[in-house]
Design an enzyme around this catalytic site. Structure first.
Site, PDB file in Angstrom:
ATOM      1  N   CYS A   1       0.202  -1.166  -0.326  1.00 31.78           N
ATOM      2  CA  CYS A   1      -0.091  -0.022  -0.436  1.00 31.78           C
ATOM      3  C   CYS A   1       0.570   0.824  -0.065  1.00 31.78           C
ATOM      4  CB  CYS A   1      -0.788  -0.107   1.064  1.00 31.78           C
ATOM      5  SG  CYS A   1      -1.783   1.461   1.731  1.00 31.78           S
TER       6      CYS A   1
ATOM      7  N   CYS B   1       0.047   3.348   3.145  1.00 30.25           N
ATOM      8  CA  CYS B   1       0.996   3.709   4.465  1.00 30.25           C
ATOM      9  C   CYS B   1       2.438   3.704   4.482  1.00 30.25           C
ATOM     10  CB  CYS B   1       0.345   1.806   4.029  1.00 30.25           C
ATOM     11  SG  CYS B   1      -1.196   1.009   4.583  1.00 30.25           S
TER      12      CYS B   1
END
Length: 106
Positions: A29, A32
């Protein structure tokens, strides 16, 4: 540095601290990855007021499923082991500080 949690220690660890912020993330991600330094800055500023944790939703999907995590990153704020609030997606340091309201934590 945020402590990594897994399905074996999640519940006991979250219940053992007065205020916890859990980052439910995925290694693949991009938001993230962008959030990591922001969480590091938050941890530096917060000191002992809040404990930060990370849980990889790909490896511990049972915990993510239990808490209804549908996307990453998802930040979940726990107080005395109970979920208080959550935010999805990338957040700025200022947004996190406002959300948690570090100045009013006891």
């Amino acid at each position: 540095m945020s402590e990594r949690l897994n399905k074996e220690n999640f519940d006991s660890t979250i219940k053992s601290v007065p205020l916890a912020l859990v980052d439910f993330y995925s290694d693949s991600c991009i938001p993230c990855k962008k959030l990591n330094p922001v969480l590091g800055d938050l941890e530096d500023e917060a000191g002992e007021k809040i404990k930060l944790f990370k849980l990889n939703i790909n490896f511990d999907f049972e915990v993510a499923e239990k808490y209804g995590i549908a996307s990453s990153p998802t930040l979940v704020l726990f107080k005395n082991g109970s979920e208080q609030d959550r935010k999805n997606g990338f957040q700025t340091l200022e947004a996190l500080e406002d959300w948690i309201d570090l100045n009013n934590l006891k």
